[in-house]
Enzyme design. Structure first.
Site, PDB file in Angstrom:
ATOM      1  N   GLU A 196      -5.340  -5.469  10.483  1.00  0.00           N
ATOM      2  CA  GLU A 196      -4.197  -4.454  10.547  1.00  0.00           C
ATOM      3  C   GLU A 196      -4.311  -3.677  11.898  1.00  0.00           C
ATOM      4  OE1 GLU A 196      -2.420  -3.097   6.855  1.00  0.00           O
ATOM      5  OE2 GLU A 196      -4.045  -2.035   6.917  1.00  0.00           O
ATOM      6  N   GLY A 231       2.257   2.223  10.627  1.00  0.00           N
ATOM      7  CA  GLY A 231       3.014   3.172  10.661  1.00  0.00           C
ATOM      8  C   GLY A 231       3.648   3.764  11.770  1.00  0.00           C
ATOM      9  N   LYS A 263       0.069   4.137  -0.099  1.00  0.00           N
ATOM     10  CA  LYS A 263      -0.675   5.311   0.345  1.00  0.00           C
ATOM     11  C   LYS A 263      -0.459   6.500  -0.570  1.00  0.00           C
ATOM     12  CE  LYS A 263       0.635   3.590   4.916  1.00  0.00           C
ATOM     13  NZ  LYS A 263       0.306   3.460   6.464  1.00  0.00           N
ATOM     14  N   HIS A 265      -9.508   0.862   4.661  1.00  0.00           N
ATOM     15  CA  HIS A 265      -8.262   0.913   5.304  1.00  0.00           C
ATOM     16  C   HIS A 265      -8.281   1.766   6.757  1.00  0.00           C
ATOM     17  CE1 HIS A 265      -4.011   2.214   6.311  1.00  0.00           C
ATOM     18  NE2 HIS A 265      -3.912   1.030   5.506  1.00  0.00           N
ATOM     19  N   ASN A 320       1.016  -1.136   0.066  1.00  0.00           N
ATOM     20  CA  ASN A 320      -0.006  -0.165   0.115  1.00  0.00           C
ATOM     21  C   ASN A 320       0.709   1.237   0.054  1.00  0.00           C
ATOM     22  OD1 ASN A 320      -1.761   1.979   0.345  1.00  0.00           O
ATOM     23  ND2 ASN A 320      -2.241   1.695   2.548  1.00  0.00           N
ATOM     24  N   GLU A 322      -6.989   4.186   7.497  1.00  0.00           N
ATOM     25  CA  GLU A 322      -6.672   5.803   7.599  1.00  0.00           C
ATOM     26  C   GLU A 322      -8.017   6.131   6.733  1.00  0.00           C
ATOM     27  OE1 GLU A 322      -3.099   5.373   5.508  1.00  0.00           O
ATOM     28  OE2 GLU A 322      -2.351   4.752   7.535  1.00  0.00           O
ATOM     29  N   SER A 359       3.173  -2.163  10.228  1.00  0.00           N
ATOM     30  CA  SER A 359       4.907  -2.064  10.391  1.00  0.00           C
ATOM     31  C   SER A 359       5.538  -3.486  10.185  1.00  0.00           C
ATOM     32  CB  SER A 359       5.339  -1.777  11.644  1.00  0.00           C
ATOM     33  OG  SER A 359       4.697  -0.360  12.169  1.00  0.00           O
TER      34      SER A 359
HETATM   35  C1  PEP Z   1      -0.778   0.018   5.791  1.00  0.00           C
HETATM   36  O1  PEP Z   1      -0.620   0.969   5.441  1.00  0.00           O
HETATM   37  O2  PEP Z   1      -1.734  -0.882   5.471  1.00  0.00           O
HETATM   38  C2  PEP Z   1       0.273  -0.341   6.770  1.00  0.00           C
HETATM   39  C3  PEP Z   1       0.387  -1.639   7.376  1.00  0.00           C
HETATM   40  O3  PEP Z   1       1.498   0.499   6.889  1.00  0.00           O
HETATM   41  P1  PEP Z   1       2.886   0.307   7.476  1.00  0.00           P
HETATM   42  O4  PEP Z   1       3.260  -1.060   7.105  1.00  0.00           O
HETATM   43  O5  PEP Z   1       3.651   1.478   7.092  1.00  0.00           O
HETATM   44  O6  PEP Z   1       2.535   0.318   8.934  1.00  0.00           O
END
Ligand code: PEP
Length: 249
Positions: A166, A172, A14, A96, A12, A98, A212
């Site tokens: 997630e 992040g 973003k 997601h 992703n 976000e 992460s």
């Molecule tokens: C994501 O954007 O779905 C995500 C898991 O981000 P990150 O790997 O940066 O934590």
């Protein structure tokens, strides 16, 4: 015994990237991430879906990061499933964290989007996960089951669904769930799916972990029986993504 579910790694991107930085990512994807044993899907920003789809190897899927719940109309700023398909993309990420937490998307809206995207013929990656305060209050299961409940009634074809667990506190932040913490939730989700959908779906649907994931932790996470792959944010912009794609190899 290892599961029959094909390992899945999503990237992703973003709201990051330029044509020039995408050229660099596409180069390492095409050179090092095409592997018949792993399903790889990348999700560029909508404005670069066409550019990325044209450049990246056809064995790698391309996903939108979001779409709206109806086919077309007066929805300024949004993108439709037809547009995603028109530029040759096959997937869409929905719900997601976000989208839920920055843009205020409700469980209900995420469910409606899942329904519409599946009806339109796309493959979908619905995302679920609890916030830190919810985990600390012992509400992880309650939250993910509630989010799942809004999704399952809208799924018409489970073979086109990959669920991303997630935990919001891990996205992040550099704070990854331990392999045991992630496995525990994935296992519970599978049991919940067995009770609320069918045992077949519970056994066959891929549940991937996001939060992460890095080149350093992907191997340990990837050994867990109910973790069928990853949704990767930050590390998907870097060659570290190659190591993550090969976590089970
Ligand atoms: C994501 O954007 O779905 C995500 C898991 O981000 P990150 O790997 O940066 O934590």
């Amino acid at each position: 015994m290892a599961s029959q579910r094909k390992f899945f790694v999503g990237g992703n991107w973003k709201m990051n990237g330029t044509k020039s930085s995408i050229d660099g990512i596409v180069k390492f994807l095409n050179e090092s991430c095409v592997d018949d044993k792993v399903e790889v899907v990348v999700a560029p920003p909508a404005i670069y879906l066409d550019y990325t789809r044209q450049a990246v190897n056809k064995k790698i899927g391309v996903a939108a990061q979001n779409c709206y719940k109806v086919a077309s109309g007066a929805f300024t700023g949004d993108n439709s499933t037809a547009m995603i398909k028109d530029v040759g993309c096959e997937w869409v990420i929905l719900g997601h964290s976000e989208r839920r937490n920055v843009f205020g998307e409700s469980d209900e809206l995420v469910g409606e989007k899942v329904k519409h995207a599946l009806e339109a013929g796309l493959q979908v990656i619905p995302c679920i996960g609890e916030k830190l305060e919810e985990r600390e209050a012992g509400k992880t299961e309650e939250v993910v089951y509630r989010q799942m409940k809004a999704i399952i009634g809208n799924v018409t074809d489970w073979s086109r669904v990959v669920i991303a667990y997630e935990p919001v506190w891990a996205i992040g932040t550099g704070k990854t769930a331990t392999p045991e913490q992630a496995q525990e939730v994935h296992d519970k989700l599978r049991k919940w799916l067995s009770a609320n959908v069918t045992a077949d779906v519970a056994n066959s649907v891929r549940i991937i972990y996001g939060g992460s994931v890095s080149a350093g932790n992907c191997k340990d996470l990837g050994t867990k029986p109910d973790i069928d792959g990853f949704l990767v944010g930050g590390a998907s912009l870097k060659p570290d993504f190659i190591t993550i794609v090969k976590a089970r190899s």
